[in-house]
Design a protein around this motif. Structure first.
Motif, PDB file in Angstrom:
ATOM      1  N   MET A 128       0.857  -1.207  -0.111  1.00 61.45           N
ATOM      2  CA  MET A 128      -0.137  -0.130   0.022  1.00 61.45           C
ATOM      3  C   MET A 128       0.621   1.277   0.069  1.00 61.45           C
ATOM      4  O   MET A 128       1.220   1.535   1.252  1.00 61.45           O
ATOM      5  CB  MET A 128      -1.115   0.154   1.306  1.00 61.45           C
ATOM      6  CG  MET A 128      -2.296  -1.097   0.782  1.00 61.45           C
ATOM      7  SD  MET A 128      -3.074  -1.183   2.889  1.00 61.45           S
ATOM      8  CE  MET A 128      -4.196  -2.768   2.396  1.00 61.45           C
ATOM      9  N   GLY A 129       1.386   1.825  -1.067  1.00 62.92           N
ATOM     10  CA  GLY A 129       1.684   2.866  -1.168  1.00 62.92           C
ATOM     11  C   GLY A 129       2.699   3.125  -2.457  1.00 62.92           C
ATOM     12  O   GLY A 129       2.779   1.970  -3.704  1.00 62.92           O
ATOM     13  N   GLU A 352       0.797   4.141   9.268  1.00 65.22           N
ATOM     14  CA  GLU A 352      -0.228   5.042   9.224  1.00 65.22           C
ATOM     15  C   GLU A 352      -1.333   5.038   7.962  1.00 65.22           C
ATOM     16  O   GLU A 352      -2.514   4.745   7.430  1.00 65.22           O
ATOM     17  CB  GLU A 352      -0.563   5.737   8.758  1.00 65.22           C
ATOM     18  CG  GLU A 352       0.605   6.845  10.670  1.00 65.22           C
ATOM     19  CD  GLU A 352      -0.987   6.675  11.332  1.00 65.22           C
ATOM     20  OE1 GLU A 352      -1.247   6.922  11.022  1.00 65.22           O
ATOM     21  OE2 GLU A 352      -0.346   5.780  12.887  1.00 65.22           O
ATOM     22  N   GLU A 353      -0.930   4.292   6.642  1.00 67.73           N
ATOM     23  CA  GLU A 353      -0.775   4.317   5.336  1.00 67.73           C
ATOM     24  C   GLU A 353      -2.084   3.330   5.634  1.00 67.73           C
ATOM     25  O   GLU A 353      -3.276   3.338   4.880  1.00 67.73           O
ATOM     26  CB  GLU A 353       0.049   4.042   3.990  1.00 67.73           C
ATOM     27  CG  GLU A 353      -0.494   3.849   2.407  1.00 67.73           C
ATOM     28  CD  GLU A 353      -1.943   5.089   2.517  1.00 67.73           C
ATOM     29  OE1 GLU A 353      -2.708   4.949   1.964  1.00 67.73           O
ATOM     30  OE2 GLU A 353      -1.348   6.326   3.038  1.00 67.73           O
ATOM     31  N   VAL A 354      -1.536   1.829   5.816  1.00 71.21           N
ATOM     32  CA  VAL A 354      -2.436   0.796   6.090  1.00 71.21           C
ATOM     33  C   VAL A 354      -4.137   0.766   6.495  1.00 71.21           C
ATOM     34  O   VAL A 354      -4.891   0.285   6.476  1.00 71.21           O
ATOM     35  CB  VAL A 354      -1.705  -0.491   6.996  1.00 71.21           C
ATOM     36  CG1 VAL A 354      -2.896  -1.585   6.583  1.00 71.21           C
ATOM     37  CG2 VAL A 354      -0.382  -0.943   5.457  1.00 71.21           C
ATOM     38  N   ASP A 416       1.978  13.854   1.901  1.00 70.92           N
ATOM     39  CA  ASP A 416      -0.153  14.209   1.150  1.00 70.92           C
ATOM     40  C   ASP A 416      -0.730  13.312   0.551  1.00 70.92           C
ATOM     41  O   ASP A 416      -0.396  12.994  -0.656  1.00 70.92           O
ATOM     42  CB  ASP A 416       0.475  14.730  -0.162  1.00 70.92           C
ATOM     43  CG  ASP A 416      -0.811  15.674  -0.355  1.00 70.92           C
ATOM     44  OD1 ASP A 416      -1.722  15.173  -0.546  1.00 70.92           O
ATOM     45  OD2 ASP A 416      -0.551  16.839  -1.578  1.00 70.92           O
ATOM     46  N   PRO A 417      -1.695  12.376   1.233  1.00 67.14           N
ATOM     47  CA  PRO A 417      -1.912  10.661   0.678  1.00 67.14           C
ATOM     48  C   PRO A 417      -2.909  11.617  -0.723  1.00 67.14           C
ATOM     49  O   PRO A 417      -2.098  10.114  -2.000  1.00 67.14           O
ATOM     50  CB  PRO A 417      -3.614  10.626   0.803  1.00 67.14           C
ATOM     51  CG  PRO A 417      -3.029  11.485   2.651  1.00 67.14           C
ATOM     52  CD  PRO A 417      -2.291  12.574   2.841  1.00 67.14           C
ATOM     53  N   GLN A 423       0.007   9.334  -7.891  1.00 67.70           N
ATOM     54  CA  GLN A 423       0.935   9.305  -8.336  1.00 67.70           C
ATOM     55  C   GLN A 423       0.164   8.118  -9.516  1.00 67.70           C
ATOM     56  O   GLN A 423       1.442   7.889 -10.639  1.00 67.70           O
ATOM     57  CB  GLN A 423       2.227   8.852  -8.316  1.00 67.70           C
ATOM     58  CG  GLN A 423       2.317   9.528  -7.222  1.00 67.70           C
ATOM     59  CD  GLN A 423       3.799  10.622  -7.826  1.00 67.70           C
ATOM     60  OE1 GLN A 423       4.009  10.209  -9.338  1.00 67.70           O
ATOM     61  NE2 GLN A 423       3.451  11.935  -8.128  1.00 67.70           N
ATOM     62  N   ASP A 424      -0.746   7.338  -9.213  1.00 59.39           N
ATOM     63  CA  ASP A 424      -0.853   5.464 -10.359  1.00 59.39           C
ATOM     64  C   ASP A 424      -2.409   5.921 -10.771  1.00 59.39           C
ATOM     65  O   ASP A 424      -2.939   5.085 -11.323  1.00 59.39           O
ATOM     66  CB  ASP A 424      -0.984   4.400  -8.665  1.00 59.39           C
ATOM     67  CG  ASP A 424       0.182   4.292  -8.534  1.00 59.39           C
ATOM     68  OD1 ASP A 424       0.722   4.269  -8.551  1.00 59.39           O
ATOM     69  OD2 ASP A 424      -0.280   4.229  -7.579  1.00 59.39           O
TER      70      ASP A 424
END
Length: 490
Positions: A128-129, A352-354, A416-417, A423-424
Motif C-alpha cells: 500500500m503505497g 498509518e497508510e494501512v 499528502d495521501p 501517482q497511479d
C-alpha cells in the motif's frame, strides 16, 4: 563490463562455454549487494548461505538442456511467500514470519527452472503505497539519485535491478506497483493479464486486482521470466488456462502495420512536459518503424482513481482482517483481555497508510454506504473495462506515459495521501480492466531521472505488447543507460 550488463541469453552462453559459473553469478550479486545496498536499501532479508549452496549444486548439474533462467540470481518482493525464507510484506505485523511452510506457485515454477533466490525485496507495507516509504524496514532509494524515491509498492524490486544487485526480480501490481517503480527506476516491468499468473502465495492486498509480474533490464529478459511463471493453478481459482505463445519468438516480428491508440486523457494537463515530449518522440519512432497511431479516448479514466481506492481499500479491509494477533503475526505485549488483544495488536503493528485504507474500505462496505460507494465503484469499473474493449476493436495496442511525472524526492509527498494516490492515475485503469501493460524506459529528464513508456494490450495478448516494446528497445538505446549505481563497471 559487469556481468549485469549481459542479457540472460548471453549469460547462458557464457555458462555453457565455461567462461563463468553459477557460483560466479551468485558471487557477483552478493558482491554488488554488499557494495551498494547500504545506500539503496532494496533488500529486507538475504538468503546468502542457501543461495551459495544452491549455486554449487547447479554448477555440478549444468548440461545442454538447462533453461535460459538456470542459475540466475533473482530477488523476490517480500509479499510473495518463500518456504523457509522470512516473508514480512514489509510490515511489523509479519516481522516474525521467519519460516513459511510453503512456496508461492510462482516460486515453485522458478525452482523448476533453477533460478536462485538471493533475498526478499523491500516494498510499501502490504503493498500500500507508491514510493516504498511506508515499509517498516525503512525507505528504499532510487539508484539514479539517492535523494529520490524508486516508486512503489515494488520499489525494492525495481531498485535492485536498476542498481545491478540482481539480474531480475518479481513484483506485484495492484494499481501500478510494478510499472510505476519500473518507470521511476529506468527498468522494464510488466503487469500480466489478470489470471495469467497464479496469485497463490501472494499476501493479498486487493484480490481482484493483484498480479505478480517480472521486472528486468531488457524486454527479452522480461519475456523469458514471464514465460517461466505463467499458467493455470488449481490452488488459485482466478487463474486462467490460456494459450501461452513463445513470447521471445513472437517479439521478433516487428511493428510494421501495427495500429496504436493514444488516449488524449493520458496526455492532458498534469503530465510533466518532459514526459509528454519523450512519449511523442517514442510515437515518432514507431512511425519510422512502420506503425501508425491515432488519438483515442478512454472517457471514464477520470473516474478510475476514485473507483480504485474504494474497491482496493474494501478488499484490503477484508483481506487484512486475518491479521488479528491470535493465530500468527504480531501480538501485543500489553496485559489485556481477548478483544483488546485484537485492537492493540493491530494498532501497534499496522502503519498509518494501512490503517487509512482499512478504515476507508470498512466504511465503503458498511451498511448504508455499500450501494452508494462500493457498488457504484464496481459499475464504474465495468465502464472502464468497456472503454478499453471499444478501443481495442480498432487498435492493436494503447500507448502513453506510465506516470504523469518522474520520481519525486523522498519525503516530498509522503504526508499528502491524495498527491500520492494520483501517482497511479495512468496505471490504475489497466488493473480495473484486467488487461496487461508494460513500462519500458523511453528517455531521461534534464535532471537525469528516467521516463517510462506504457504499452497496454488486449486480454492475454502479452505477445503483442512484447513485440511492440522490443521493436522500440532495439531501435533506441534508452535501456542501455545506467545510473551511477547501475551495475556497470564504474
Amino acid at each position: 563490463m559487469s556481468l549485469f550488463d549481459y542479457t540472460l541469453k548471453e549469460l547462458q552462453q557464457m555458462l555453457h562455454k565455461k567462461e563463468v559459473t553459477v557460483t560466479d553469478l551468485v558471487d557477483a550479486s552478493f558482491k554488488r549487494i554488499n557494495e551498494v545496498d547500504d545506500k539503496v536499501k532494496a533488500f529486507v532479508t538475504l538468503n546468502e548461505e542457501e543461495a551459495r549452496k544452491q549455486a554449487k549444486e547447479l554448477d555440478e548439474k549444468l548440461n545442454d538442456e538447462t533453461s535460459i533462467l538456470y542459475g540466475m540470481p533473482i530477488g523476490i518482493k517480500d509479499n510473495i511467500v518463500t518456504k523457509g525464507l522470512r516473508t514480512t510484506s514489509a510490515s511489523r505485523m509479519l516481522d516474525n514470519f521467519n519460516d513459511p511452510l510453503y512456496d508461492a506457485t510462482v516460486i515453485q515454477k522458478l525452482n523448476e527452472v533453477n533460478t536462485i533466490t538471493v533475498g526478499k525485496l523491500n516494498m510499501d507495507e502490504f503493498a500500500m503505497g507508491s514510493s516504498t516509504e511506508t515499509s517498516f524496514y525503512g525507505k528504499t532509494r532510487n539508484p539514479w539519485n539517492l535523494d529520490y524515491v524508486p516508486g512503489g509498492s515494488s520499489g525494492g524490486s525495481a531498485a535492485s535491478v536498476a542498481a545491478g544487485e540482481v539480474f531480475f526480480s518479481l513484483g506485484s501490481d495492484t494499481g501500478g506497483s510494478i510499472r510505476q517503480p519500473a518507470a521511476f527506476s529506468g527498468v522494464v516491468g510488466l503487469k500480466p493479464t489478470y489470471g495469467l499468473v497464479s496469485r497463490f502465495g501472494l499476501i493479498a492486498f486487493a484480490s481482484s486486482l493483484d498480479q505478480i509480474g517480472p521486472i528486468t533490464r531488457t524486454v527479452e529478459d522480461n519475456a523469458h521470466l514471464l514465460q517461466a511463471i505463467v499458467g493455470a493453478d488449481k490452488l488459485d481459482a482466478t487463474s486462467v488456462n490460456a494459450d501461452v505463445p513463445n513470447y521471445s519468438e513472437a517479439m521478433q516480428q516487428g511493428v510494421k502495420g501495427l495500429r496504436i491508440g493514444v488516449p488524449k486523457e493520458y496526455l492532458d494537463e498534469g503530465v510533466n512536459p518532459e514526459v509528454k515530449e519523450a512519449v511523442m518522440a517514442a510515437l515518432k519512432k514507431y512511425e519510422e518503424l512502420g506503425a501508425t497511431w491515432e488519438e483515442v479516448s478512454l472517457p471514464h479514466s477520470k473516474y478510475a482513481l476514485a473507483a480504485y481506492y474504494l474497491l482496493s481499500s474494501s478488499e484490503a479491509s477484508a483481506n487484512l482482517a486475518r491479521f488479528d494477533g491470535i493465530r500468527y503475526g504480531h501480538r501485543t505485549d500489553k496485559r489485556v483481555d481477548m478483544i483488546d488483544v485484537y485492537k492493540e495488536s493491530r494498532a501497534e503493528a499496522f502503519g498509518e497508510e494501512v490503517k487509512r485504507r482499512i478504515m476507508l474500505g470498512t466504511f465503503a462496505l458498511s451498511s448504508g454506504y455499500y450501494d452508494a460507494y462500493y457498488k457504484k465503484a464496481q459499475k464504474v469499473r465495468t465502464l472502464i473495462k468497456n472503454d478499453f474493449e471499444k478501443v481495442f476493436e480498432d487498435y492493436d495496442v494503447i500507448i502513453g506515459p506510465t506516470t504523469p511525472t518522474v520520481a519525486f524526492k523522498i519525503g516530498e509527498n509522503v504526508d499528502d495521501p491524495l498527491t500520492m494516490y494520483a501517482q497511479d492515475i495512468l496505471t490504475i485503469p489497466i488493473n480495473l480492466a484486467g488487461v496487461p501493460a508494460i513500462s519500458i524506459p523511453c528517455g531521461l529528464t534534464e535532471a537525469g531521472l528516467p521516463i517510462g513508456l506504457q504499452i497496454i494490450g488486449k486480454h492475454f495478448d502479452e505477445a503483442t505488447i512484447y513485440r511492440t516494446a522490443y521493436a522500440f528497445e532495439q531501435a533506441t538505446d534508452h535501456h542501455k543507460k545506467r545510473p551511477a549505481l547501475g551495475g556497470a563497471s564504474e
